[in-house]
Design a protein around this motif. Structure first.
Motif, PDB file in Angstrom:
ATOM      1  N   GLY A 226     -26.406  64.286  13.298  1.00 43.12           N
ATOM      2  CA  GLY A 226     -27.672  63.148  12.791  1.00 43.12           C
ATOM      3  C   GLY A 226     -27.126  62.650  14.676  1.00 43.12           C
ATOM      4  N   THR A 227     -28.421  61.456  14.721  1.00 45.42           N
ATOM      5  CA  THR A 227     -27.371  60.971  15.836  1.00 45.42           C
ATOM      6  C   THR A 227     -26.438  59.649  16.256  1.00 45.42           C
ATOM      7  OG1 THR A 227     -30.056  61.180  15.576  1.00 45.42           O
ATOM      8  CG2 THR A 227     -29.274  59.494  17.335  1.00 45.42           C
ATOM      9  N   VAL A 228     -26.373  60.474  17.515  1.00 41.03           N
ATOM     10  CA  VAL A 228     -25.134  58.919  18.442  1.00 41.03           C
ATOM     11  C   VAL A 228     -25.481  57.868  18.006  1.00 41.03           C
ATOM     12  CG1 VAL A 228     -23.765  59.001  20.156  1.00 41.03           C
ATOM     13  CG2 VAL A 228     -23.751  61.496  19.535  1.00 41.03           C
ATOM     14  N   LEU A 229     -25.026  57.170  17.112  1.00 43.27           N
ATOM     15  CA  LEU A 229     -25.115  55.669  17.289  1.00 43.27           C
ATOM     16  C   LEU A 229     -24.576  54.724  18.104  1.00 43.27           C
ATOM     17  CD1 LEU A 229     -27.663  53.783  15.586  1.00 43.27           C
ATOM     18  CD2 LEU A 229     -26.027  54.110  14.266  1.00 43.27           C
ATOM     19  N   ALA A 230     -22.968  54.980  18.163  1.00 43.47           N
ATOM     20  CA  ALA A 230     -22.755  54.095  19.441  1.00 43.47           C
ATOM     21  C   ALA A 230     -21.580  54.408  19.996  1.00 43.47           C
ATOM     22  CB  ALA A 230     -21.677  52.702  17.908  1.00 43.47           C
ATOM     23  N   LEU A 231     -20.080  54.521  20.902  1.00 48.95           N
ATOM     24  CA  LEU A 231     -19.453  55.317  21.306  1.00 48.95           C
ATOM     25  C   LEU A 231     -17.945  54.348  21.255  1.00 48.95           C
ATOM     26  CD1 LEU A 231     -21.052  57.050  24.401  1.00 48.95           C
ATOM     27  CD2 LEU A 231     -20.604  57.863  21.965  1.00 48.95           C
ATOM     28  N   GLY A 232     -16.866  54.672  20.662  1.00 43.31           N
ATOM     29  CA  GLY A 232     -15.945  54.467  20.554  1.00 43.31           C
ATOM     30  C   GLY A 232     -15.226  54.474  22.520  1.00 43.31           C
ATOM     31  N   HIS A 233     -14.668  53.350  22.986  1.00 44.35           N
ATOM     32  CA  HIS A 233     -13.706  53.202  23.710  1.00 44.35           C
ATOM     33  C   HIS A 233     -13.061  54.596  24.343  1.00 44.35           C
ATOM     34  CE1 HIS A 233     -14.110  49.707  24.971  1.00 44.35           C
ATOM     35  NE2 HIS A 233     -13.803  49.239  23.733  1.00 44.35           N
ATOM     36  N   GLU A 234     -12.924  55.251  25.482  1.00 46.74           N
ATOM     37  CA  GLU A 234     -12.437  56.601  25.263  1.00 46.74           C
ATOM     38  C   GLU A 234     -13.662  57.407  25.363  1.00 46.74           C
ATOM     39  OE1 GLU A 234      -9.044  56.483  24.398  1.00 46.74           O
ATOM     40  OE2 GLU A 234      -8.285  54.962  25.151  1.00 46.74           O
ATOM     41  N   VAL A 235     -14.554  57.782  24.714  1.00 45.80           N
ATOM     42  CA  VAL A 235     -15.459  58.256  24.662  1.00 45.80           C
ATOM     43  C   VAL A 235     -16.098  59.230  26.016  1.00 45.80           C
ATOM     44  CG1 VAL A 235     -16.901  59.481  23.624  1.00 45.80           C
ATOM     45  CG2 VAL A 235     -15.777  58.203  22.375  1.00 45.80           C
ATOM     46  N   THR A 236     -15.819  59.938  26.197  1.00 46.05           N
ATOM     47  CA  THR A 236     -16.662  60.995  27.994  1.00 46.05           C
ATOM     48  C   THR A 236     -18.226  62.021  27.097  1.00 46.05           C
ATOM     49  OG1 THR A 236     -15.341  61.885  28.166  1.00 46.05           O
ATOM     50  CG2 THR A 236     -15.272  60.696  28.882  1.00 46.05           C
ATOM     51  N   GLY A 237     -18.622  62.310  27.423  1.00 49.71           N
ATOM     52  CA  GLY A 237     -19.814  63.659  27.714  1.00 49.71           C
ATOM     53  C   GLY A 237     -20.438  63.117  26.093  1.00 49.71           C
ATOM     54  N   TRP A 238     -20.640  62.071  25.793  1.00 49.63           N
ATOM     55  CA  TRP A 238     -21.538  61.464  24.978  1.00 49.63           C
ATOM     56  C   TRP A 238     -22.528  60.555  25.383  1.00 49.63           C
ATOM     57  CZ3 TRP A 238     -23.136  65.271  21.572  1.00 49.63           C
ATOM     58  CH2 TRP A 238     -22.068  66.465  21.128  1.00 49.63           C
ATOM     59  N   GLN A 239     -23.589  60.732  24.439  1.00 50.58           N
ATOM     60  CA  GLN A 239     -24.305  59.460  24.817  1.00 50.58           C
ATOM     61  C   GLN A 239     -24.933  58.827  23.527  1.00 50.58           C
ATOM     62  OE1 GLN A 239     -23.886  57.542  27.933  1.00 50.58           O
ATOM     63  NE2 GLN A 239     -22.994  58.987  28.923  1.00 50.58           N
ATOM     64  N   VAL A 240     -25.641  57.160  23.670  1.00 48.25           N
ATOM     65  CA  VAL A 240     -26.209  56.927  22.634  1.00 48.25           C
ATOM     66  C   VAL A 240     -27.595  57.490  22.051  1.00 48.25           C
ATOM     67  CG1 VAL A 240     -26.938  54.984  21.868  1.00 48.25           C
ATOM     68  CG2 VAL A 240     -25.287  55.078  21.993  1.00 48.25           C
ATOM     69  N   GLY A 241     -28.351  58.091  21.469  1.00 49.63           N
ATOM     70  CA  GLY A 241     -29.058  58.809  21.386  1.00 49.63           C
ATOM     71  C   GLY A 241     -28.538  60.017  20.702  1.00 49.63           C
ATOM     72  N   ASP A 242     -27.992  60.874  21.856  1.00 48.23           N
ATOM     73  CA  ASP A 242     -27.289  62.472  21.218  1.00 48.23           C
ATOM     74  C   ASP A 242     -27.860  62.840  20.068  1.00 48.23           C
ATOM     75  OD1 ASP A 242     -27.646  62.536  24.349  1.00 48.23           O
ATOM     76  OD2 ASP A 242     -25.344  62.685  24.466  1.00 48.23           O
TER      77      ASP A 242
END
Length: 327
Positions: free
Chosen positions: A69-85
């Motif tokens: 699917g599509t990244v909707l939100a990121l928890g703290h400390e997540v790196t390398g991903w962006q909303v919408g990926d």
């Protein structure tokens, strides 16, 4: 504003399935919230539904081990991903839903040119094959590899992965059409276990004592046959026991041929172990996914509200490749 989530619930009294609604989970530190487009079915889901494979205490009680699917939100400390990926991921349960969370280390990019249904077929099979064939069994180029259940999602992807990294694959399946299709997919030879004894067939082909790696989801009476055809220093890995957990076995060849006999389940392993698998898969397998030389085989796609029919189809054993739920 919190997102509303649709998910599949199991009635504890009769194991029937229905759609329920609640608030989508909030990603914890190190987690990604995914707007799910598709989810893969696995035999473990049928066992969980029947109460035979309870999820770990820290896992979601909702079925479903892989999504795309599509990244909707990121928890703290997540790196390398962006909303919408775009992302496909091995979840810690909760995949039978239109929103799911996954640890960032178990998230994978969607290979170029793949749609969401194809991407949802990747995580569980990729990690299962990589861990058991390449990490545990240490397959090397030139090895003869026997994969039982070749028409499964794991089998169809495993045949391609072994071929891509230089192995020669032999496999078993339950009818002639599947055997033909698996040979087209890349197996040197596929044996119909309904009409052929694979041990006899391999022996007649001059391959007794020459199978270096065996990936077995059958168990039961196949256990002895696997030991008999395995090469000296052969490695046998069991990932399921569909034909039975018990068998009378002569282990003498295990000693004489110095065979490694092991097994594993993916779900019980730590996030750290799965993260290592994902990193190695990106390094060694993703180039083949990106150029199209490895591609998941999709049997059928069902809508989320058709999940009961999807389970029936998997239980029938008629499928070839992965069964997908579209959310």
């Amino acid at each position: 504003m919190p997102h509303t989530r649709r998910y599949i619930a199991v009635d504890p009294d009769d194991q029937s399935l229905c759609i329920e609604t609640d608030i989508a989970p909030t990603p914890a530190p190190g987690e990604i919230l995914i707007k799910v487009a598709a989810a893969g079915l696995n035999r473990a889901d049928l066992l969980q539904r029947a109460g035979l494979y309870p999820p770990p205490e820290d896992a979601s009680p909702i079925m479903g081990l892989e999504v795309a699917g599509t990244v909707l939100a990121l928890g703290h400390e997540v790196t390398g991903w962006q909303v919408g990926d775009s992302v496909c991921a091995l979840t810690h349960g909760g995949g039978y839903a239109d929103h799911a969370v996954a640890p960032q280390g178990q998230c994978l990019p969607i290979p170029a040119g793949m749609n969401m249904e194809e991407a949802a077929a990747l995580p569980e099979a990729l990690l299962t094959v990589w861990h058991n064939v390449f990490q545990r069994a240490a397959m090397q180029a030139g090895d003869n590899v026997l994969i039982h259940g070749g028409a499964s999602g794991i089998g169809t992807l495993g045949i391609q992965m072994v071929n891509a990294l230089g192995g020669k694959v032999y496999t078993t399946a339950g009818n002639e059409q599947k055997c033909t299709d698996l040979e087209t997919l890349g197996a040197v030879k596929a044996f119909n276990y309904q009409t052929q004894d694979f041990e006899v067939a391999l022996t007649e082909a001059g391959l007794k004592d020459r199978i270096n790696v065996i990936l077995d989801l059958a168990g039961g009476d196949f256990i002895q046959k696997n030991i008999n055809v395995a090469a000296p220093e052969g490695r046998i890995v069991n990932i399921a026991f569909i034909r039975g957990f018990q068998a009378e076995v002569n282990f003498a060849p295990l000693l004489i041929k110095r065979i490694t006999f092991t097994g594993s389940t993916l779900r019980s392993q730590s996030f750290e172990q799965k993260t290592i698998m994902c990193r190695e898969i990106i390094e060694h397998i993703y180039p083949h996914l990106q150029n199209g030389s490895i591609k998941p085989i999709i049997d059928r796609v069902f809508e989320l509200d058709e999940v009961a029919s999807a389970h029936d189809h998997m239980q029938s054993g008629a499928h070839m490749g992965k069964i997908i739920l579209r959310t």
